[in-house]
Design an enzyme around this catalytic site. Structure first.
Site, PDB file in Angstrom:
ATOM      1  N   PHE A 130     -34.871 -44.528  63.423  1.00 23.70           N
ATOM      2  CA  PHE A 130     -34.402 -44.084  62.108  1.00 23.70           C
ATOM      3  C   PHE A 130     -33.399 -45.114  61.597  1.00 23.70           C
ATOM      4  CE2 PHE A 130     -31.218 -41.589  59.710  1.00 23.70           C
ATOM      5  CZ  PHE A 130     -32.041 -41.004  58.760  1.00 23.70           C
ATOM      6  N   LEU A 132     -31.073 -46.136  58.725  1.00 25.45           N
ATOM      7  CA  LEU A 132     -30.353 -45.806  57.494  1.00 25.45           C
ATOM      8  C   LEU A 132     -29.125 -46.718  57.331  1.00 25.45           C
ATOM      9  CD1 LEU A 132     -29.981 -43.784  55.109  1.00 25.45           C
ATOM     10  CD2 LEU A 132     -28.658 -42.352  56.658  1.00 25.45           C
ATOM     11  N   PRO A 135     -24.812 -52.895  57.094  1.00 28.89           N
ATOM     12  CA  PRO A 135     -23.466 -53.485  57.242  1.00 28.89           C
ATOM     13  C   PRO A 135     -22.483 -52.947  56.196  1.00 28.89           C
ATOM     14  CG  PRO A 135     -25.146 -55.184  57.472  1.00 28.89           C
ATOM     15  CD  PRO A 135     -25.871 -53.922  57.094  1.00 28.89           C
ATOM     16  N   GLN A 292       0.025 -23.514  87.910  1.00 31.80           N
ATOM     17  CA  GLN A 292      -0.187 -22.846  86.623  1.00 31.80           C
ATOM     18  C   GLN A 292      -0.518 -23.818  85.492  1.00 31.80           C
ATOM     19  OE1 GLN A 292       3.122 -20.908  84.517  1.00 31.80           O
ATOM     20  NE2 GLN A 292       1.912 -19.031  84.560  1.00 31.80           N
ATOM     21  N   GLU A 377     -23.997 -40.098  63.125  1.00 26.29           N
ATOM     22  CA  GLU A 377     -24.501 -39.040  62.225  1.00 26.29           C
ATOM     23  C   GLU A 377     -23.385 -38.433  61.377  1.00 26.29           C
ATOM     24  OE1 GLU A 377     -27.195 -39.743  62.761  1.00 26.29           O
ATOM     25  OE2 GLU A 377     -27.903 -39.506  64.807  1.00 26.29           O
ATOM     26  N   GLY A 378     -22.533 -39.300  60.862  1.00 27.50           N
ATOM     27  CA  GLY A 378     -21.397 -38.837  60.061  1.00 27.50           C
ATOM     28  C   GLY A 378     -20.213 -38.621  60.983  1.00 27.50           C
TER      29      GLY A 378
HETATM   30  C1  LIG Z   1     -24.323 -46.183  69.312  1.00 25.47           C
HETATM   31  C2  LIG Z   1     -24.644 -46.001  67.866  1.00 25.47           C
HETATM   32  C3  LIG Z   1     -25.914 -45.564  67.507  1.00 25.47           C
HETATM   33  C4  LIG Z   1     -26.255 -45.441  66.158  1.00 25.47           C
HETATM   34  N1  LIG Z   1     -27.540 -45.112  65.822  1.00 25.47           N
HETATM   35  C5  LIG Z   1     -27.912 -45.151  64.516  1.00 25.47           C
HETATM   36  C6  LIG Z   1     -29.291 -44.998  64.139  1.00 25.47           C
HETATM   37  O1  LIG Z   1     -30.175 -44.811  64.988  1.00 25.47           O
HETATM   38  N2  LIG Z   1     -29.612 -45.073  62.822  1.00 25.47           N
HETATM   39  C7  LIG Z   1     -28.678 -45.277  61.848  1.00 25.47           C
HETATM   40  O2  LIG Z   1     -29.046 -45.327  60.675  1.00 25.47           O
HETATM   41  N3  LIG Z   1     -27.358 -45.419  62.169  1.00 25.47           N
HETATM   42  C8  LIG Z   1     -26.953 -45.372  63.471  1.00 25.47           C
HETATM   43  N4  LIG Z   1     -25.626 -45.544  63.817  1.00 25.47           N
HETATM   44  C9  LIG Z   1     -24.639 -45.750  62.762  1.00 25.47           C
HETATM   45  C10 LIG Z   1     -23.632 -44.614  62.605  1.00 25.47           C
HETATM   46  O3  LIG Z   1     -24.241 -43.518  61.979  1.00 25.47           O
HETATM   47  C11 LIG Z   1     -22.427 -45.168  61.823  1.00 25.47           C
HETATM   48  O4  LIG Z   1     -21.739 -46.024  62.709  1.00 25.47           O
HETATM   49  C12 LIG Z   1     -21.519 -44.090  61.282  1.00 25.47           C
HETATM   50  O5  LIG Z   1     -22.142 -43.383  60.255  1.00 25.47           O
HETATM   51  C13 LIG Z   1     -20.190 -44.655  60.752  1.00 25.47           C
HETATM   52  O6  LIG Z   1     -20.414 -45.724  59.880  1.00 25.47           O
HETATM   53  P1  LIG Z   1     -19.627 -47.111  60.100  1.00 25.47           P
HETATM   54  O7  LIG Z   1     -19.759 -47.473  61.534  1.00 25.47           O
HETATM   55  O8  LIG Z   1     -20.114 -48.081  59.094  1.00 25.47           O
HETATM   56  O9  LIG Z   1     -18.098 -46.772  59.864  1.00 25.47           O
HETATM   57  P2  LIG Z   1     -17.266 -47.008  58.495  1.00 25.47           P
HETATM   58  O10 LIG Z   1     -18.032 -46.452  57.362  1.00 25.47           O
HETATM   59  O11 LIG Z   1     -16.838 -48.426  58.448  1.00 25.47           O
HETATM   60  O12 LIG Z   1     -15.997 -46.085  58.739  1.00 25.47           O
HETATM   61  C14 LIG Z   1     -14.916 -46.513  59.575  1.00 25.47           C
HETATM   62  C15 LIG Z   1     -13.985 -45.352  59.847  1.00 25.47           C
HETATM   63  O13 LIG Z   1     -13.415 -44.910  58.618  1.00 25.47           O
HETATM   64  C16 LIG Z   1     -13.513 -43.513  58.550  1.00 25.47           C
HETATM   65  N5  LIG Z   1     -13.647 -43.091  57.147  1.00 25.47           N
HETATM   66  C17 LIG Z   1     -14.644 -43.375  56.303  1.00 25.47           C
HETATM   67  N6  LIG Z   1     -14.443 -42.803  55.110  1.00 25.47           N
HETATM   68  C18 LIG Z   1     -13.267 -42.142  55.186  1.00 25.47           C
HETATM   69  C19 LIG Z   1     -12.496 -41.346  54.290  1.00 25.47           C
HETATM   70  N7  LIG Z   1     -12.926 -41.107  53.051  1.00 25.47           N
HETATM   71  N8  LIG Z   1     -11.345 -40.829  54.709  1.00 25.47           N
HETATM   72  C20 LIG Z   1     -10.918 -41.042  55.984  1.00 25.47           C
HETATM   73  N9  LIG Z   1     -11.604 -41.787  56.883  1.00 25.47           N
HETATM   74  C21 LIG Z   1     -12.757 -42.323  56.493  1.00 25.47           C
HETATM   75  C22 LIG Z   1     -14.760 -43.172  59.334  1.00 25.47           C
HETATM   76  O14 LIG Z   1     -14.724 -41.857  59.783  1.00 25.47           O
HETATM   77  C23 LIG Z   1     -14.689 -44.148  60.467  1.00 25.47           C
HETATM   78  O15 LIG Z   1     -13.910 -43.603  61.491  1.00 25.47           O
HETATM   79  C24 LIG Z   1     -25.270 -45.675  65.157  1.00 25.47           C
HETATM   80  C25 LIG Z   1     -23.981 -46.070  65.531  1.00 25.47           C
HETATM   81  C26 LIG Z   1     -23.672 -46.264  66.852  1.00 25.47           C
HETATM   82  C27 LIG Z   1     -22.289 -46.769  67.214  1.00 25.47           C
END
Ligand SMILES: Cc1cc2nc3c(=O)[nH]c(=O)nc-3n(C[C@H](O)[C@H](O)[C@H](O)COP(=O)(O)OP(=O)(O)OC[C@H]3O[C@@H](n4cnc5c(N)ncnc54)[C@H](O)[C@@H]3O)c2cc1C
Length: 415
Positions: A130, A132, A135, A292, A377-378
């Site tokens: 999947f 989605l 960068p 405890q 997944e969020g």
């Molecule tokens: C091992 C692994 C497997 C994955 N597998 C898949 C896959 O199969 N398919 C796929 O599509 N994706 C996959 N992902 C991606 C994953 O879904 C994303 O890493 C995740 O959604 C977070 O996005 P980002 O890493 O770009 O973080 P960023 O968007 O850069 O966010 C960085 C931090 O900022 C925080 N943040 C963001 N917005 C706010 C806000 N408004 N207020 C406060 N804090 C905020 C976030 O919570 C996070 O902690 C995978 C990731 C990993 C590490």
């Protein structure tokens, strides 16, 4: 055999569901648990574990009966994933990942494409991933820059995807992109509709990068994907143009329940391991568990895990019924269970002292694996935002029951 955690959720399961759960427990006891350390020592795809999960029809729970699956309720799937998560994150992830990557095919592919792919995906002869995240689009997932330019009877896809689980083993990719006309200015625009496309691995212009080193979740490697004008026939589109995001969201709601139950399963396993140590280890003249302070730590962990299991179970039942608020319930379940999972694994490691810090002791792996459930997944922050935004929206609705202690009129002017 008794268990440290309650079996009360099993009352909600039918006899055939209980049989599959019992099979899963036996596999965890005899194969997946004992093998988990070896699987986690190398970040290569856990093919043996995957075959086992296919053979015993645990992967099949994600697929409709028409394609050889058992179309299990989420209320059963969360129990299966909990069992797997209790011993091995890779095994749990293989089951949730199969659902995540195939759900959009189940929901959006044409009948011909479903007939061609779903039986093979259900039997593990094919695998899908999947794709989605990009960068520039993780938490802010609507910010996708990958474009699917309309070209003849199909599309030309260009862009990059990041962190894609199974990217180096999948035969097919479910790719979400922005759809646009050839004549439109270069780059994606927020007005372009989302489209989900199925793309086979060997399509010219599609390259998967090498597996990326990571902290945990070994056995399910991740890699980047690059698309350079990849030609995709319209028959591989999932749903209509404009439905790409909704298809992805449905898959993600199910995956969130999976992350939640995996995190709780691991937390349960961590407490079981820590409790065993507390019974065996003597400190200051009596067992660690007779102190405890230690009992209170175990009490907090067990009580909070049981509360979170109830929340996850309610969210799964909500999804199975098709409740309108099932997605928000899944966000609550995921946020609560995964944050709790991290805390419990940290505390369990603390309770086992120096041994907990050793690679040979399972809690070191549990501790590393727990972090990803709070991110994938969020992230917890994203779900907190979703839940909070929904609460404020509902609080402002005219139809909302006004609290009986509040008089009629404006709160800001009448007080
Ligand atoms: C091992 C692994 C497997 C994955 N597998 C898949 C896959 O199969 N398919 C796929 O599509 N994706 C996959 N992902 C991606 C994953 O879904 C994303 O890493 C995740 O959604 C977070 O996005 P980002 O890493 O770009 O973080 P960023 O968007 O850069 O966010 C960085 C931090 O900022 C925080 N943040 C963001 N917005 C706010 C806000 N408004 N207020 C406060 N804090 C905020 C976030 O919570 C996070 O902690 C995978 C990731 C990993 C590490």
């Amino acid at each position: 055999m008794t268990r440290l955690f309650s079996e009360r959720f099993l009352h909600a399961l039918e006899p055939d569901e209980l049989r599959l759960l019992e099979t899963t427990r036996r596999l965890c006891r005899e194969r997946i648990g004992p093998d988990a350390d070896a699987v986690a020592r190398e970040d290569t795809f856990a093919a043996g574990t995957f075959r086992l999960l296919v053979e015993h029809r645990i992967v099949a729970t994600a697929f409709p009966r028409r394609f050889g699956g058992s179309e299990a309720r989420q209320r059963l799937r969360i129990r299966l994933v909990e069992e797997l998560g209790r011993v091995c994150s890779a095994a749990a992830s293989l089951v949730t990942g199969a659902d995540l990557s195939c759900r959009a095919i189940v929901a959006g592919a044409s009948e011909a494409v479903q007939d061609q792919l779903l039986p093979a995906l259900c039997e593990g002869r094919l695998q899908a991933a999947f794709a989605l995240t990009e960068p520039g689009a993780g938490s802010d997932v609507r910010n996708l820059a990958t474009v699917a330019v309309r070209a003849g009877e199909g599309y030309r896809v260009s862009g990059r995807k990041k962190f894609i689980t199974r990217a180096n083993v999948a035969d097919w990719f479910v790719v979400v992109a922005r759809c646009r006309d050839e004549q439109a200015p270069a780059g994606a625009s927020p007005d372009d509709p989302f489209v989900a496309l199925l793309i086979p691995r060997d399509t010219p212009g599609l390259t998967a990068g090498p597996a990326v080193d990571k902290l945990g979740w070994f056995g399910v490697p991740i890699a980047e994907l690059a698309f350079d004008g990849v030609a995709v026939d319209a028959r591989w589109r999932l749903g209509a143009e404009g439905e790409g995001f909704a298809l992805a969201q449905d898959a993600l709601v199910r995956a969130r329940l999976g992350h939640a139950s995996m995190a709780l399963g691991r937390a349960m396993g961590a407490v079981e391991i820590a409790a065993a140590y507390c019974c065996e280890r003597d400190v200051f003249g009596k067992p660690l568990g007779a102190h405890q302070g230690v009992q209170w730590m175990l009490a907090d962990a067990i009580t909070q895990i049981e509360a979170s299991r109830a929340l996850v179970d309610a969210a799964a039942a909500s999804y199975d019924r098709g409740d309108a608020d099932a997605a928000v319930q899944a966000s609550m379940a995921k946020m609560h269970a995964t944050d709790l999972g991290m805390k419990v694994c940290t505390d369990a490691l603390q309770l086992t002292g120096g041994r907990g810090y050793l690679k040979a002791f399972p809690l070191e792996r549990f501790f590393r694996d727990a972090k990803l459930n709070q991110i994938g997944e969020g992230s917890s922050e994203v779900h907190r935002t979703v839940i909070g935004r929904d609460a404020v929206r509902r609080a402002g609705e005219a139809s909302l029951e006004r609290h009986p202690c509040l008089p009629a009129g404006k709160l800001t002017t009448d007080f």
